[in-house]
Scaffold this motif. Structure first.
Motif, PDB file in Angstrom:
ATOM      1  N   LYS A 158     -24.948  -1.046  68.590  1.00 52.12           N
ATOM      2  CA  LYS A 158     -24.407  -2.316  68.113  1.00 52.12           C
ATOM      3  C   LYS A 158     -23.894  -3.185  69.257  1.00 52.12           C
ATOM      4  CE  LYS A 158     -22.729  -5.297  65.118  1.00 52.12           C
ATOM      5  NZ  LYS A 158     -23.629  -6.235  64.497  1.00 52.12           N
ATOM      6  N   LYS A 159     -23.027  -2.614  70.093  1.00 53.29           N
ATOM      7  CA  LYS A 159     -22.322  -3.418  71.093  1.00 53.29           C
ATOM      8  C   LYS A 159     -23.096  -3.615  72.397  1.00 53.29           C
ATOM      9  CE  LYS A 159     -18.946  -4.501  68.594  1.00 53.29           C
ATOM     10  NZ  LYS A 159     -18.866  -5.889  68.163  1.00 53.29           N
ATOM     11  N   VAL A 160     -23.907  -2.643  72.781  1.00 55.12           N
ATOM     12  CA  VAL A 160     -24.655  -2.783  74.028  1.00 55.12           C
ATOM     13  C   VAL A 160     -26.012  -3.425  73.763  1.00 55.12           C
ATOM     14  CG1 VAL A 160     -25.723  -1.538  75.945  1.00 55.12           C
ATOM     15  CG2 VAL A 160     -23.460  -0.879  75.137  1.00 55.12           C
ATOM     16  N   TYR A 161     -26.706  -2.943  72.734  1.00 55.62           N
ATOM     17  CA  TYR A 161     -28.051  -3.434  72.461  1.00 55.62           C
ATOM     18  C   TYR A 161     -28.084  -4.560  71.438  1.00 55.62           C
ATOM     19  CZ  TYR A 161     -29.557   0.440  75.273  1.00 55.62           C
ATOM     20  OH  TYR A 161     -29.752   1.296  76.316  1.00 55.62           O
ATOM     21  N   GLY A 162     -26.956  -4.836  70.780  1.00 53.14           N
ATOM     22  CA  GLY A 162     -26.869  -5.969  69.876  1.00 53.14           C
ATOM     23  C   GLY A 162     -27.687  -5.831  68.602  1.00 53.14           C
ATOM     24  N   MET A 163     -27.944  -4.620  68.189  1.00 56.79           N
ATOM     25  CA  MET A 163     -28.725  -4.411  66.968  1.00 56.79           C
ATOM     26  C   MET A 163     -27.903  -4.784  65.733  1.00 56.79           C
ATOM     27  SD  MET A 163     -30.809  -0.861  67.711  1.00 56.79           S
ATOM     28  CE  MET A 163     -31.587  -0.885  66.093  1.00 56.79           C
TER      29      MET A 163
ATOM     30  N   PHE B 178     -18.191  -1.090  84.406  1.00 58.47           N
ATOM     31  CA  PHE B 178     -19.192  -0.200  83.812  1.00 58.47           C
ATOM     32  C   PHE B 178     -18.673   1.237  83.770  1.00 58.47           C
ATOM     33  CE2 PHE B 178     -23.050   1.473  82.432  1.00 58.47           C
ATOM     34  CZ  PHE B 178     -23.484   2.481  83.274  1.00 58.47           C
ATOM     35  N   ILE B 179     -18.063   1.673  84.844  1.00 60.53           N
ATOM     36  CA  ILE B 179     -17.517   3.031  84.887  1.00 60.53           C
ATOM     37  C   ILE B 179     -16.419   3.196  83.834  1.00 60.53           C
ATOM     38  CG2 ILE B 179     -16.143   4.629  86.294  1.00 60.53           C
ATOM     39  CD1 ILE B 179     -17.801   3.561  88.721  1.00 60.53           C
ATOM     40  N   HIS B 180     -15.534   2.222  83.721  1.00 65.54           N
ATOM     41  CA  HIS B 180     -14.472   2.294  82.715  1.00 65.54           C
ATOM     42  C   HIS B 180     -15.061   2.289  81.298  1.00 65.54           C
ATOM     43  CE1 HIS B 180     -11.105   2.175  85.412  1.00 65.54           C
ATOM     44  NE2 HIS B 180     -11.585   1.116  86.019  1.00 65.54           N
ATOM     45  N   PHE B 181     -16.084   1.482  81.098  1.00 63.88           N
ATOM     46  CA  PHE B 181     -16.738   1.438  79.792  1.00 63.88           C
ATOM     47  C   PHE B 181     -17.368   2.799  79.468  1.00 63.88           C
ATOM     48  CE2 PHE B 181     -20.611   0.733  77.267  1.00 63.88           C
ATOM     49  CZ  PHE B 181     -20.043   0.190  76.126  1.00 63.88           C
ATOM     50  N   CYS B 182     -18.037   3.398  80.443  1.00 68.05           N
ATOM     51  CA  CYS B 182     -18.644   4.731  80.237  1.00 68.05           C
ATOM     52  C   CYS B 182     -17.574   5.770  79.916  1.00 68.05           C
ATOM     53  CB  CYS B 182     -19.427   5.161  81.471  1.00 68.05           C
ATOM     54  SG  CYS B 182     -20.946   4.225  81.729  1.00 68.05           S
ATOM     55  N   ARG B 183     -16.483   5.722  80.634  1.00 65.03           N
ATOM     56  CA  ARG B 183     -15.394   6.658  80.357  1.00 65.03           C
ATOM     57  C   ARG B 183     -14.858   6.461  78.942  1.00 65.03           C
ATOM     58  NH1 ARG B 183     -11.939   5.804  85.828  1.00 65.03           N
ATOM     59  NH2 ARG B 183     -13.337   6.862  87.255  1.00 65.03           N
ATOM     60  N   ALA B 184     -14.734   5.207  78.541  1.00 67.15           N
ATOM     61  CA  ALA B 184     -14.222   4.922  77.198  1.00 67.15           C
ATOM     62  C   ALA B 184     -15.186   5.454  76.136  1.00 67.15           C
ATOM     63  CB  ALA B 184     -13.996   3.426  77.020  1.00 67.15           C
ATOM     64  N   THR B 185     -16.486   5.213  76.312  1.00 69.77           N
ATOM     65  CA  THR B 185     -17.453   5.676  75.307  1.00 69.77           C
ATOM     66  C   THR B 185     -17.578   7.195  75.314  1.00 69.77           C
ATOM     67  OG1 THR B 185     -19.344   5.348  76.797  1.00 69.77           O
ATOM     68  CG2 THR B 185     -18.781   3.533  75.294  1.00 69.77           C
ATOM     69  N   ASP B 186     -17.297   7.824  76.441  1.00 69.33           N
ATOM     70  CA  ASP B 186     -17.343   9.294  76.495  1.00 69.33           C
ATOM     71  C   ASP B 186     -16.270   9.937  75.630  1.00 69.33           C
ATOM     72  OD1 ASP B 186     -18.435   9.719  79.963  1.00 69.33           O
ATOM     73  OD2 ASP B 186     -19.558   9.476  78.094  1.00 69.33           O
ATOM     74  N   THR B 187     -15.256   9.169  75.257  1.00 69.54           N
ATOM     75  CA  THR B 187     -14.197   9.714  74.405  1.00 69.54           C
ATOM     76  C   THR B 187     -14.602   9.713  72.930  1.00 69.54           C
ATOM     77  OG1 THR B 187     -13.081   7.584  74.090  1.00 69.54           O
ATOM     78  CG2 THR B 187     -12.412   8.906  76.013  1.00 69.54           C
ATOM     79  N   LEU B 188     -15.716   9.054  72.616  1.00 71.88           N
ATOM     80  CA  LEU B 188     -16.161   8.940  71.229  1.00 71.88           C
ATOM     81  C   LEU B 188     -16.976  10.166  70.814  1.00 71.88           C
ATOM     82  CD1 LEU B 188     -17.425   5.229  71.345  1.00 71.88           C
ATOM     83  CD2 LEU B 188     -15.175   6.049  70.627  1.00 71.88           C
ATOM     84  N   SER B 189     -16.978  10.444  69.519  1.00 73.71           N
ATOM     85  CA  SER B 189     -17.834  11.517  68.997  1.00 73.71           C
ATOM     86  C   SER B 189     -19.290  11.064  69.171  1.00 73.71           C
ATOM     87  CB  SER B 189     -17.525  11.780  67.525  1.00 73.71           C
ATOM     88  OG  SER B 189     -17.962  10.683  66.736  1.00 73.71           O
ATOM     89  N   PRO B 190     -20.243  11.997  69.214  1.00 72.83           N
ATOM     90  CA  PRO B 190     -21.650  11.615  69.425  1.00 72.83           C
ATOM     91  C   PRO B 190     -22.179  10.614  68.387  1.00 72.83           C
ATOM     92  CG  PRO B 190     -21.384  13.971  69.728  1.00 72.83           C
ATOM     93  CD  PRO B 190     -20.064  13.453  69.221  1.00 72.83           C
ATOM     94  N   ASP B 191     -21.836  10.796  67.115  1.00 71.02           N
ATOM     95  CA  ASP B 191     -22.325   9.885  66.075  1.00 71.02           C
ATOM     96  C   ASP B 191     -21.752   8.483  66.252  1.00 71.02           C
ATOM     97  OD1 ASP B 191     -23.800  11.925  64.922  1.00 71.02           O
ATOM     98  OD2 ASP B 191     -22.237  12.444  63.471  1.00 71.02           O
ATOM     99  N   VAL B 192     -20.447   8.400  66.482  1.00 68.93           N
ATOM    100  CA  VAL B 192     -19.795   7.098  66.673  1.00 68.93           C
ATOM    101  C   VAL B 192     -20.334   6.448  67.952  1.00 68.93           C
ATOM    102  CG1 VAL B 192     -17.581   5.944  67.118  1.00 68.93           C
ATOM    103  CG2 VAL B 192     -17.727   7.737  65.372  1.00 68.93           C
ATOM    104  N   LYS B 193     -20.484   7.227  68.997  1.00 68.13           N
ATOM    105  CA  LYS B 193     -20.969   6.713  70.278  1.00 68.13           C
ATOM    106  C   LYS B 193     -22.356   6.090  70.128  1.00 68.13           C
ATOM    107  CE  LYS B 193     -21.880   8.355  74.981  1.00 68.13           C
ATOM    108  NZ  LYS B 193     -21.781   9.536  75.868  1.00 68.13           N
ATOM    109  N   ARG B 194     -23.242   6.791  69.447  1.00 70.85           N
ATOM    110  CA  ARG B 194     -24.612   6.302  69.290  1.00 70.85           C
ATOM    111  C   ARG B 194     -24.616   4.967  68.553  1.00 70.85           C
ATOM    112  NH1 ARG B 194     -29.642   9.522  66.407  1.00 70.85           N
ATOM    113  NH2 ARG B 194     -31.254   8.110  67.142  1.00 70.85           N
ATOM    114  N   VAL B 195     -23.944   4.897  67.419  1.00 67.88           N
ATOM    115  CA  VAL B 195     -23.903   3.677  66.615  1.00 67.88           C
ATOM    116  C   VAL B 195     -23.216   2.549  67.388  1.00 67.88           C
ATOM    117  CG1 VAL B 195     -22.911   2.647  64.532  1.00 67.88           C
ATOM    118  CG2 VAL B 195     -24.031   4.879  64.403  1.00 67.88           C
ATOM    119  N   PHE B 196     -22.097   2.868  68.026  1.00 65.85           N
ATOM    120  CA  PHE B 196     -21.337   1.873  68.787  1.00 65.85           C
ATOM    121  C   PHE B 196     -22.194   1.265  69.903  1.00 65.85           C
ATOM    122  CE2 PHE B 196     -17.642  -0.219  70.300  1.00 65.85           C
ATOM    123  CZ  PHE B 196     -17.655  -0.146  71.670  1.00 65.85           C
ATOM    124  N   LEU B 197     -22.901   2.101  70.654  1.00 63.09           N
ATOM    125  CA  LEU B 197     -23.735   1.594  71.748  1.00 63.09           C
ATOM    126  C   LEU B 197     -24.903   0.757  71.235  1.00 63.09           C
ATOM    127  CD1 LEU B 197     -23.758   4.657  74.184  1.00 63.09           C
ATOM    128  CD2 LEU B 197     -22.504   2.509  74.434  1.00 63.09           C
TER     129      LEU B 197
END
Length: 186
Positions: free
Chosen positions: A127-132, A106-125
């Motif tokens: 899709k991949k975390v909430y499965g929308m 989880f910590i590694h995943f958070c670190r990885a997503t923190d490298t993303l821009s806010p727009d990409v991060k929001r969409v990525f999460l």
């Protein structure tokens, strides 16, 4: 030799080890600040009490500071997720931790997503975390489905690259051979 200079000598002697210990926990950009803060906290503590095992005290202080830093960053990630506008009702109460096998992952995943821009991060999460579905994300965020697809692909690529560049086995075991910050492209 005074106790203050002994603490400074101990810090200089074991600084590399402190950097490795902290690097196994936090982002490379934060390592130096935490190591320096560990020395300052150790120095302040020694003004009020005798520290018999300076190396151990500094290592524990550095480790605790790093863990606190990660906890704070994780809390900020959770807060930013809560700030998203009008999430669908089925997402309420869904736990991100249930989608990750262990705290380290989880910590590694958070670190990885923190490298993303806010727009990409929001969409990525979403899709991949909430499965929308892409269509639902596009409606929620107010962008085209094509842009959603591009954001998800970019998020996958950057997170995969980040995780591939992070030697997780060494980070999990706390081995002193872990070298943080090598090979990161972000």
């Amino acid at each position: 030799m005074t106790t203050k200079s002994t603490l400074a000598d101990t810090f200089l002697k074991y600084r590399t080890r402190l950097v490795r210990a902290v690097g196994a926990i936090v982002n490379p950009d934060d390592i130096e600040d935490i190591v320096q803060e560990a020395f300052i906290k150790s120095y302040e503590a020694q003004l009020n009490q005798e520290i018999r095992f300076e190396r151990t005290y500094m290592l524990k202080t550095a480790r605790n500071l790093a863990l606190n830093h990660v906890t704070k960053a994780s809390s900020q990630l959770n807060q930013s997720m809560e700030d998203m506008d009008h999430l669908p009702q089925e997402l309420v109460g869904h736990s991100l931790e249930k989608n990750v096998e262990s705290k380290e992952r989880f910590i590694h995943f958070c670190r990885a997503t923190d490298t993303l821009s806010p727009d990409v991060k929001r969409v990525f999460l979403l899709k991949k975390v909430y499965g929308m579905r892409q269509r639902d994300i596009a409606e929620l965020v107010g962008i085209s489905e094509s842009t959603v697809e591009k954001h998800v692909a970019k998020g996958l690529m950057l997170c995969a690259r980040y995780l591939a560049d992070t030697p997780q086995d060494a980070a999990k075991s706390g081995q002193p051979g872990f070298k943080s910050g090598t090979g990161h492209t972000q």
